[in-house]
Design a protein around this motif. Structure first.
Motif, PDB file in Angstrom:
ATOM      1  N   PHE A  38      13.981 131.296  -5.137  1.00 37.50           N
ATOM      2  CA  PHE A  38      13.869 130.229  -6.130  1.00 37.50           C
ATOM      3  C   PHE A  38      12.520 129.528  -6.003  1.00 37.50           C
ATOM      4  CE2 PHE A  38      14.587 126.055  -7.943  1.00 37.50           C
ATOM      5  CZ  PHE A  38      15.382 126.324  -9.036  1.00 37.50           C
ATOM      6  N   LEU A  39      12.113 129.274  -4.759  1.00 32.53           N
ATOM      7  CA  LEU A  39      10.848 128.590  -4.521  1.00 32.53           C
ATOM      8  C   LEU A  39       9.654 129.486  -4.843  1.00 32.53           C
ATOM      9  CD1 LEU A  39       9.219 126.186  -3.308  1.00 32.53           C
ATOM     10  CD2 LEU A  39       9.330 127.431  -1.145  1.00 32.53           C
ATOM     11  N   TYR A  40       9.573 130.630  -4.179  1.00 30.31           N
ATOM     12  CA  TYR A  40       8.385 131.472  -4.302  1.00 30.31           C
ATOM     13  C   TYR A  40       8.227 132.047  -5.707  1.00 30.31           C
ATOM     14  CZ  TYR A  40       7.710 131.352   0.778  1.00 30.31           C
ATOM     15  OH  TYR A  40       7.478 130.963   2.066  1.00 30.31           O
ATOM     16  N   TRP A  41       9.332 132.542  -6.267  1.00 28.55           N
ATOM     17  CA  TRP A  41       9.196 133.117  -7.602  1.00 28.55           C
ATOM     18  C   TRP A  41       9.015 132.060  -8.678  1.00 28.55           C
ATOM     19  CZ3 TRP A  41       7.813 137.702  -9.155  1.00 28.55           C
ATOM     20  CH2 TRP A  41       7.890 138.748  -8.233  1.00 28.55           C
ATOM     21  N   GLY A  42       9.290 130.817  -8.323  1.00 28.79           N
ATOM     22  CA  GLY A  42       8.919 129.740  -9.240  1.00 28.79           C
ATOM     23  C   GLY A  42       7.421 129.690  -9.454  1.00 28.79           C
ATOM     24  N   PHE A  43       6.670 130.169  -8.459  1.00 26.25           N
ATOM     25  CA  PHE A  43       5.213 130.208  -8.542  1.00 26.25           C
ATOM     26  C   PHE A  43       4.690 131.605  -8.878  1.00 26.25           C
ATOM     27  CE2 PHE A  43       5.888 126.727  -5.330  1.00 26.25           C
ATOM     28  CZ  PHE A  43       5.571 125.694  -6.199  1.00 26.25           C
ATOM     29  N   SER A  82       0.221 124.194   0.057  1.00 27.26           N
ATOM     30  CA  SER A  82       0.160 122.937   0.820  1.00 27.26           C
ATOM     31  C   SER A  82       1.266 121.988   0.390  1.00 27.26           C
ATOM     32  CB  SER A  82      -1.207 122.280   0.622  1.00 27.26           C
ATOM     33  OG  SER A  82      -2.249 123.118   1.089  1.00 27.26           O
ATOM     34  N   LEU A  83       1.521 121.926  -0.911  1.00 24.07           N
ATOM     35  CA  LEU A  83       2.606 121.075  -1.405  1.00 24.07           C
ATOM     36  C   LEU A  83       3.967 121.576  -0.931  1.00 24.07           C
ATOM     37  CD1 LEU A  83       1.405 120.402  -5.062  1.00 24.07           C
ATOM     38  CD2 LEU A  83       1.454 118.770  -3.159  1.00 24.07           C
ATOM     39  N   VAL A  84       4.131 122.896  -0.898  1.00 25.70           N
ATOM     40  CA  VAL A  84       5.381 123.477  -0.415  1.00 25.70           C
ATOM     41  C   VAL A  84       5.625 123.071   1.033  1.00 25.70           C
ATOM     42  CG1 VAL A  84       6.483 125.657   0.241  1.00 25.70           C
ATOM     43  CG2 VAL A  84       5.451 125.418  -2.018  1.00 25.70           C
ATOM     44  N   TRP A  85       4.604 123.203   1.871  1.00 26.34           N
ATOM     45  CA  TRP A  85       4.740 122.809   3.273  1.00 26.34           C
ATOM     46  C   TRP A  85       5.079 121.325   3.401  1.00 26.34           C
ATOM     47  CZ3 TRP A  85       0.013 125.502   6.026  1.00 26.34           C
ATOM     48  CH2 TRP A  85       0.392 126.796   6.409  1.00 26.34           C
ATOM     49  N   TRP A  91      13.132 119.716  -0.657  1.00 24.96           N
ATOM     50  CA  TRP A  91      13.713 120.711  -1.558  1.00 24.96           C
ATOM     51  C   TRP A  91      14.733 121.580  -0.837  1.00 24.96           C
ATOM     52  CZ3 TRP A  91      13.475 125.674  -0.246  1.00 24.96           C
ATOM     53  CH2 TRP A  91      12.393 126.163   0.477  1.00 24.96           C
ATOM     54  N   LEU A  92      14.536 121.805   0.474  1.00 26.14           N
ATOM     55  CA  LEU A  92      15.501 122.606   1.219  1.00 26.14           C
ATOM     56  C   LEU A  92      16.845 121.881   1.321  1.00 26.14           C
ATOM     57  CD1 LEU A  92      16.037 125.154   2.793  1.00 26.14           C
ATOM     58  CD2 LEU A  92      15.063 124.074   4.818  1.00 26.14           C
ATOM     59  N   GLN A  93      16.792 120.578   1.604  1.00 23.00           N
ATOM     60  CA  GLN A  93      18.020 119.791   1.667  1.00 23.00           C
ATOM     61  C   GLN A  93      18.726 119.762   0.317  1.00 23.00           C
ATOM     62  OE1 GLN A  93      17.343 115.713   2.763  1.00 23.00           O
ATOM     63  NE2 GLN A  93      19.496 115.279   3.171  1.00 23.00           N
ATOM     64  N   ALA A 120       4.385 130.609   3.208  1.00 20.69           N
ATOM     65  CA  ALA A 120       4.071 130.194   1.831  1.00 20.69           C
ATOM     66  C   ALA A 120       2.638 130.528   1.415  1.00 20.69           C
ATOM     67  CB  ALA A 120       4.355 128.702   1.657  1.00 20.69           C
ATOM     68  N   PRO A 121       1.599 130.213   2.215  1.00 21.64           N
ATOM     69  CA  PRO A 121       0.235 130.564   1.777  1.00 21.64           C
ATOM     70  C   PRO A 121       0.049 132.063   1.583  1.00 21.64           C
ATOM     71  CG  PRO A 121       0.172 128.999   3.589  1.00 21.64           C
ATOM     72  CD  PRO A 121       1.580 129.465   3.485  1.00 21.64           C
ATOM     73  N   ALA A 122       0.635 132.859   2.479  1.00 24.95           N
ATOM     74  CA  ALA A 122       0.495 134.310   2.371  1.00 24.95           C
ATOM     75  C   ALA A 122       1.137 134.831   1.092  1.00 24.95           C
ATOM     76  CB  ALA A 122       1.114 134.992   3.589  1.00 24.95           C
ATOM     77  N   VAL A 123       2.326 134.335   0.792  1.00 25.45           N
ATOM     78  CA  VAL A 123       3.053 134.806  -0.391  1.00 25.45           C
ATOM     79  C   VAL A 123       2.294 134.452  -1.670  1.00 25.45           C
ATOM     80  CG1 VAL A 123       5.165 134.556  -1.735  1.00 25.45           C
ATOM     81  CG2 VAL A 123       5.292 134.753   0.752  1.00 25.45           C
ATOM     82  N   LEU A 124       1.870 133.197  -1.798  1.00 14.98           N
ATOM     83  CA  LEU A 124       1.249 132.755  -3.048  1.00 14.98           C
ATOM     84  C   LEU A 124      -0.134 133.376  -3.246  1.00 14.98           C
ATOM     85  CD1 LEU A 124       2.332 129.003  -3.283  1.00 14.98           C
ATOM     86  CD2 LEU A 124       3.563 131.081  -3.912  1.00 14.98           C
ATOM     87  N   LEU A 125      -0.926 133.484  -2.190  1.00 16.23           N
ATOM     88  CA  LEU A 125      -2.235 134.140  -2.319  1.00 16.23           C
ATOM     89  C   LEU A 125      -2.072 135.612  -2.670  1.00 16.23           C
ATOM     90  CD1 LEU A 125      -4.275 132.541   0.597  1.00 16.23           C
ATOM     91  CD2 LEU A 125      -4.858 132.450  -1.833  1.00 16.23           C
TER      92      LEU A 125
END
Length: 426
Positions: A38-43, A82-85, A91-93, A120-125
């Motif tokens: 949900f998080l990663y594919w949102g981006f 950076s915002l995800v971190w 958002w996890l809660q 997160a940085p690896a996935v989005l880049l």
């Protein structure tokens, strides 16, 4: 080939955890993966938007603009990571509260997701870089990036889950390490292809350009969030039907993701080729690309359905040895055969709309399919239990394909695919 390697990562996790004595670990990974997806594919607009914009820039004859799109997408990816971190505890809660898993699963799912967030940085880049390669019509580098990532994950899964007994936390750690290895190879590929930095770095940092970039990708963001909400809803409703049903649904979904990613290979092809032809104003070439990719996609969907029809029982027993999970799988195998055929048009048409930048229709059809088909059908079919949930999910995919095809016909009737490229790069 590269797309088929993506769900193998989840299948390996599921296959190894599915042979542990406790179903909680597989259920925790299903819930944690749903949250991370949900998080990663949102981006994922970083991938989809970059592909379409690069393809149209190259079709219009501007290689420098295509390179600029990569670096802007990379800067945006780092800002978003950076915002995800920074915000991940909130958002996890919220995500776990919405999915409301059993207390026995909650701690394991929370731990799994907190480990996975490190990547997160690896996935989005990597999204941005793969989008740039596909926009060039180069799918070889994405293939190697994804194959290396997934092979590393397989080896690390065996070491951490089987060898060290780390269960779901070991699966999460393996994925994080593998995703950073994939990013390293992706950066190496960009260096090898020699994408030049802008001569004027101030051009790279123009705030107006990033605002336009975000605005142009907002439709993709809403569309993807809606799709992922549909998957998260599916997982959450399956969890309420019991641990065995949740685990079986997770395995079935992993097999369906295998078909989705395989058929998405043709969507990626049509993104690059159709986007390039649209950017060049070549209407005959555009429609020829769509027709040919459509034929390949339809043929492949039929082959996948036949393969599932013939091989699903051995596949189930490879993925799990738990009797209660196998019983649920055996009772739901029909959906595994049907869904590749139902969903194939959606995957192809997504590629056409992404490649040409016509993302507003993607957003509207996704919202309509989710709120006017998926949720009402699920509500009415609750007496059928898990079969009702699968019926709602199947009709949701069918509605997406039908509504996208309607929009495709409308745009084709007025040659709406051949507008000039957007002036957002200066």
């Amino acid at each position: 080939m590269s797309n088929i390697s993506i769900p193998l990562l989840g299948l390996v996790d599921a296959g190894i955890l599915g042979h542990l004595e406790d179903t909680r670990y597989l259920g925790a990974v299903a819930i944690g993966s749903a949250l991370l997806s949900f998080l990663y594919w949102g981006f994922s607009f970083l991938r989809m938007g970059t592909t379409g914009r690069v393809a149209r820039a190259l079709g219009a004859g501007s290689a420098s603009r295509a390179s600029l799109e990569l670096y802007r997408a990379g800067v945006l990816a780092l800002v978003l990571a950076s915002l995800v971190w920074l915000l991940h505890p909130l958002w996890l809660q919220a995500g776990l509260a919405l999915m409301a898993p059993d207390a026995a699963l909650l701690t394991l799912a929370d731990s799994y997701a907190r480990i996975r967030i490190i990547s997160a940085p690896a996935v989005l880049l990597t999204y941005a870089i793969i989008g740039w390669f596909i926009g060039h019509g180069d799918t070889r580098w994405p293939m190697w990036i994804l194959i290396v990532t997934n092979l590393a994950n397989i080896v690390l899964d065996v070491v951490l889950v089987v060898g060290l007994g780390l269960a779901s936390d070991g699966a999460a750690t393996a994925t994080v390490i593998a995703e950073y290895l994939g990013l390293g190879l992706a950066v190496f590929g960009v260096v090898r292809r020699a994408a030049p930095l802008p001569a004027d770095l101030a051009e790279l940092l123009q705030a107006r350009a990033y605002l336009a970039l975000v605005r142009s990708n907002s439709h993709l963001f809403v569309r993807t969030i809606t799709l992922l909400a549909a998957f998260a809803f599916f997982t959450s409703m399956g969890e309420k039907l019991g641990a065995a049903t949740l685990a079986a649904n997770a395995l079935l979904m992993q097999l369906l993701l295998l078909t989705a990613y395989a058929l998405d290979g043709f969507a990626y092809a049509v993104e690059s080729l159709a986007g390039n032809r649209a950017g060049a104003g070549d209407a005959p070439g555009f429609y020829r690309v769509v027709r040919r990719c459509g034929l390949w996609c339809a043929g492949s969907a039929m082959l996948l359905s036949v393969a599932f029809l013939l091989l699903q029982l051995p596949l189930f027993r490879i993925l799990t040895s738990l009797p209660e999970v196998l019983e649920v799988l055996d009772g739901h195998r029909f959906w595994l055969v049907l869904l590749p055929l139902v969903a194939a048009p959606t995957y192809l048409l997504d590629g056409v709309f992404i490649g040409t930048g016509e993302t507003r229709d993607m957003m509207l059809t996704m919202l309509a399919s989710a709120f006017l088909v998926y949720l009402p059908v699920w509500y009415l079919s609750q007496p059928w239990g898990n079969h009702g949930l699968w019926l709602a999910f199947t009709l949701f995919n069918a509605a997406r394909g039908l509504t996208l095809y309607h929009c495709y016909r409308q745009l084709s009737a007025r040659d709406g695919w051949f507008r000039p490229p957007e002036k957002v790069t200066r």
